[in-house]
Design an enzyme around this catalytic site. Structure first.
Site, PDB file in Angstrom:
ATOM      1  N   GLU A 153       0.748  -1.269   0.063  1.00 25.08           N
ATOM      2  CA  GLU A 153      -0.034   0.061  -0.010  1.00 25.08           C
ATOM      3  C   GLU A 153       0.754   1.336  -0.087  1.00 25.08           C
ATOM      4  OE1 GLU A 153      -4.305  -1.148   1.617  1.00 25.08           O
ATOM      5  OE2 GLU A 153      -2.821  -0.915   3.256  1.00 25.08           O
TER       6      GLU A 153
ATOM      7  N   CYS B 216       3.515   8.219   1.206  1.00 26.08           N
ATOM      8  CA  CYS B 216       4.495   7.194   1.970  1.00 26.08           C
ATOM      9  C   CYS B 216       4.509   5.888   1.416  1.00 26.08           C
ATOM     10  CB  CYS B 216       3.410   6.870   3.476  1.00 26.08           C
ATOM     11  SG  CYS B 216       4.196   5.708   4.298  1.00 26.08           S
TER      12      CYS B 216
ATOM     13  N   CYS C 276       8.247  -8.028   6.177  1.00 25.33           N
ATOM     14  CA  CYS C 276       9.441  -7.434   6.625  1.00 25.33           C
ATOM     15  C   CYS C 276      10.117  -8.662   7.461  1.00 25.33           C
ATOM     16  CB  CYS C 276       9.388  -6.415   7.458  1.00 25.33           C
ATOM     17  SG  CYS C 276      10.724  -5.758   8.356  1.00 25.33           S
TER      18      CYS C 276
ATOM     19  N   CYS D 250       9.869  -6.884  14.517  1.00 19.66           N
ATOM     20  CA  CYS D 250       9.471  -5.846  15.651  1.00 19.66           C
ATOM     21  C   CYS D 250       8.231  -6.195  16.339  1.00 19.66           C
ATOM     22  CB  CYS D 250       9.513  -4.405  15.333  1.00 19.66           C
ATOM     23  SG  CYS D 250      10.933  -3.867  14.415  1.00 19.66           S
TER      24      CYS D 250
ATOM     25  N   CYS E 276       4.634  -4.473  15.363  1.00 20.92           N
ATOM     26  CA  CYS E 276       4.524  -4.201  14.129  1.00 20.92           C
ATOM     27  C   CYS E 276       4.147  -5.308  13.301  1.00 20.92           C
ATOM     28  CB  CYS E 276       5.681  -3.553  13.459  1.00 20.92           C
ATOM     29  SG  CYS E 276       5.370  -3.565  11.712  1.00 20.92           S
TER      30      CYS E 276
ATOM     31  N   SER F 187      13.115   5.686   6.561  1.00 17.81           N
ATOM     32  CA  SER F 187      12.948   5.384   7.949  1.00 17.81           C
ATOM     33  C   SER F 187      13.656   4.013   8.074  1.00 17.81           C
ATOM     34  CB  SER F 187      11.666   5.437   8.473  1.00 17.81           C
ATOM     35  OG  SER F 187      11.616   4.783   9.738  1.00 17.81           O
TER      36      SER F 187
ATOM     37  N   CYS G 135      -2.810   5.150  10.852  1.00 17.86           N
ATOM     38  CA  CYS G 135      -1.370   4.405  11.554  1.00 17.86           C
ATOM     39  C   CYS G 135      -1.751   3.140  12.015  1.00 17.86           C
ATOM     40  CB  CYS G 135      -1.006   5.240  12.818  1.00 17.86           C
ATOM     41  SG  CYS G 135      -0.511   7.075  12.633  1.00 17.86           S
TER      42      CYS G 135
HETATM   43  N1  SAH Z   1      11.073  -0.492   8.592  1.00 14.38           N
HETATM   44  C1  SAH Z   1      11.283   0.743   8.659  1.00 14.38           C
HETATM   45  C2  SAH Z   1      10.048   1.675   8.129  1.00 14.38           C
HETATM   46  C3  SAH Z   1       8.774   1.279   8.199  1.00 14.38           C
HETATM   47  S1  SAH Z   1       7.871   1.163   9.562  1.00 14.38           S
HETATM   48  C4  SAH Z   1      11.137   1.084  10.259  1.00 14.38           C
HETATM   49  O1  SAH Z   1      10.988   0.413  10.890  1.00 14.38           O
HETATM   50  O2  SAH Z   1      11.562   2.406  10.653  1.00 14.38           O
HETATM   51  C5  SAH Z   1       7.559   3.082   9.818  1.00 14.38           C
HETATM   52  C6  SAH Z   1       7.172   3.305  11.375  1.00 14.38           C
HETATM   53  O3  SAH Z   1       5.851   2.780  11.734  1.00 14.38           O
HETATM   54  C7  SAH Z   1       8.271   2.872  12.136  1.00 14.38           C
HETATM   55  O4  SAH Z   1       8.685   3.734  13.109  1.00 14.38           O
HETATM   56  C8  SAH Z   1       7.624   1.695  12.745  1.00 14.38           C
HETATM   57  O5  SAH Z   1       7.887   1.446  14.153  1.00 14.38           O
HETATM   58  C9  SAH Z   1       6.171   2.169  13.022  1.00 14.38           C
HETATM   59  N2  SAH Z   1       4.952   1.521  13.220  1.00 14.38           N
HETATM   60  C10 SAH Z   1       4.991   0.056  13.132  1.00 14.38           C
HETATM   61  N3  SAH Z   1       3.876  -0.387  13.543  1.00 14.38           N
HETATM   62  C11 SAH Z   1       3.113   0.465  14.067  1.00 14.38           C
HETATM   63  C12 SAH Z   1       2.094   0.475  14.815  1.00 14.38           C
HETATM   64  N4  SAH Z   1       1.088  -0.528  14.966  1.00 14.38           N
HETATM   65  N5  SAH Z   1       1.402   1.575  15.327  1.00 14.38           N
HETATM   66  C13 SAH Z   1       2.479   2.765  15.263  1.00 14.38           C
HETATM   67  N6  SAH Z   1       3.478   2.814  14.594  1.00 14.38           N
HETATM   68  C14 SAH Z   1       4.011   1.590  13.847  1.00 14.38           C
HETATM   69 FE1  SF4 Z   2       9.877  -4.100   9.815  1.00 18.94          FE
HETATM   70 FE2  SF4 Z   2      10.317  -3.328  12.299  1.00 18.94          FE
HETATM   71 FE3  SF4 Z   2       9.839  -1.537  10.326  1.00 18.94          FE
HETATM   72 FE4  SF4 Z   2       7.832  -3.240  11.041  1.00 18.94          FE
HETATM   73  S1  SF4 Z   2       8.961  -1.523  12.464  1.00 18.94           S
HETATM   74  S2  SF4 Z   2       8.580  -2.466   8.882  1.00 18.94           S
HETATM   75  S3  SF4 Z   2       9.082  -5.148  11.577  1.00 18.94           S
HETATM   76  S4  SF4 Z   2      11.733  -2.848  10.695  1.00 18.94           S
END
Ligand code: SAH
Ligand code: SF4
Length: 367
Positions: free
Chosen positions: A90, A103, A110, A114, A117, A201, A343
């Protein structure tokens, strides 16, 4: 057939040279493809007819397929993009008074896991190609240009003023394709965005951060989310490989390349996990030698996440501690929730349908 959307200008010049053509053709082609959005060789009138015919035999300019496009009441737009329904990603456009931010996703799924996420929970499916990454910008641009209000804009005026590599995936884990796509974004013959208006990011892939500052030093956002190694090891597991001390040092090395820049630290606010007064003070101590600002992201829950969103007063207290120490702090707002574009609401269709893809929408990006 090669898809010419996969090449930056340098690679395209090489491709022409390999065919005995003049390398300057690359510049002309970049302008047609990316600046004017023309994908039919026949319409490229300053290229000789016989070369256009040869191009049509050897090459194509093909965008990824749009499966679904939605518009929110607040003007946020979302595209579901992919060649098949099991492999889609998306892209989200967030219009604001002074900017339009796109975005962009870099991977389907991924691998970095994390815990908060849902893309991480879903696991890794595949890397996106350069054409699929830059194609998200092309599709958004093309669609928006037809919208009332934007349709009268001269070709050179930008609707999308900022790009954030914050969609699905870890951009630095798809390094070559992401860097090539960003080089196209910055190329004056293509999109001509300034490097401060493109933000990448990362969850903190240290060696790739060092490469990025040489190859394409765009604005950097780092997903910090925890102020100490014990907690970060759990919620951002890549921390076990590249712990905070190394990550902070890498941020400073990155800034050496652009001394007037700053790193944006993203910090997802998880109730009772990382949002206490103590955590805020630890965070200040951690970043004290890094030129930075903060972007606090209220956690967007998804089924079985095991986390809750921080209470608004906790977010406020946390923000105020950072602000009182002199930092610029933004709290990310929710946009487009009526079309599941807010978000944590994005859900690219993936093979594992039992799990949703969580995305946030960046409201704050770099000028
Ligand atoms: N992989 C990269 C970029 C994609 S994620 C990264 O981790 O930076 C972009 C942002 O969304 C990251 O800061 C991530 O931690 C955040 N994110 C992921 N899941 C989320 C959620 N459920 N609520 C709020 N932010 C979230
Ligand atoms: Fe991947 Fe972590 Fe970014 Fe989610 S927050 S997209 S798991 S690096």
């Amino acid at each position: 057939m090669v898809n010419l959307l996969n090449y930056n200008q340098k690679q395209l010049a090489q491709w022409f040279a390999d065919r005995g053509e003049k390398p300057f053709r690359a510049k002309q082609l970049m302008r047609w493809m990316h600046h004017f959005g023309v994908h039919d060789f026949e319409q490229m009138t300053d290229i000789a007819k016989n070369l256009r015919e040869k191009l049509a035999v050897d090459a194509e300019i093909t965008l990824p397929t749009v499966q679904l496009a939605q518009v929110s009441n607040d003007g946020t737009r979302k595209w579901l993009i992919g060649t098949d329904t099991a492999n889609s990603i998306e892209t989200v456009f967030i219009p604001e008074d002074d900017r339009g931010t796109l975005c962009i996703s870099s991977q389907v799924g991924c691998a970095l896991e994390c815990t908060f996420c849902s893309t991480g929970r879903q696991g890794f499916n595949r890397n996106l190609s350069v054409a699929e990454i830059i194609g998200q910008l092309a599709i958004a641009n093309q669609t928006l240009r037809q919208e009332p209000g934007y349709d009268m804009l001269p070709a050179g005026d930008r609707i999308i003023s900022n790009v954030v590599m914050m969609g699905m995936g870890e951009p630095l884990a798809n390094y070559d394709n992401v860097v090539t796509a960003m080089q196209i974004m910055l190329d004056d013959s293509a999109y001509g965005l300034s490097r401060r208006r493109v933000t990448l990011s990362t969850s903190g892939m240290v060696p790739a951060m060092d490469r990025l500052k040489e190859d394409c030093p765009v604005a950097l956002a780092v997903s910090l989310h925890a102020p100490n190694d014990a907690l970060r090891d759990v919620i951002v597991p890549i921390n076990k490989k590249y712990p905070l001390k190394e990550l902070m040092a890498a941020c400073n090395r990155y800034l050496e390349k652009a001394p007037r820049d700053f790193v944006t630290f993203e910090y997802v606010m998880l109730d009772g996990v990382n949002d206490t007064v103590e955590h805020a003070h630890q965070l200040l101590a951690l970043v004290k030698n890094v030129s930075c600002k903060f972007n606090l992201i209220p956690f967007n829950p998804f089924p079985n996440s095991g986390y809750d969103t921080s209470k608004p007063n906790h977010v406020r207290v946390f923000r105020d501690i950072l602000m009182q120490a002199g930092y610029v702090v933004t709290v990310r707002k929710t946009r487009g929730d009526d079309i599941d574009a807010a978000c944590g609401q994005l859900a690219g269709k993936v093979l594992d349908k039992t799990k949703r893809t969580s995305r946030h929408i960046p409201i704050e990006s770099v000028d």
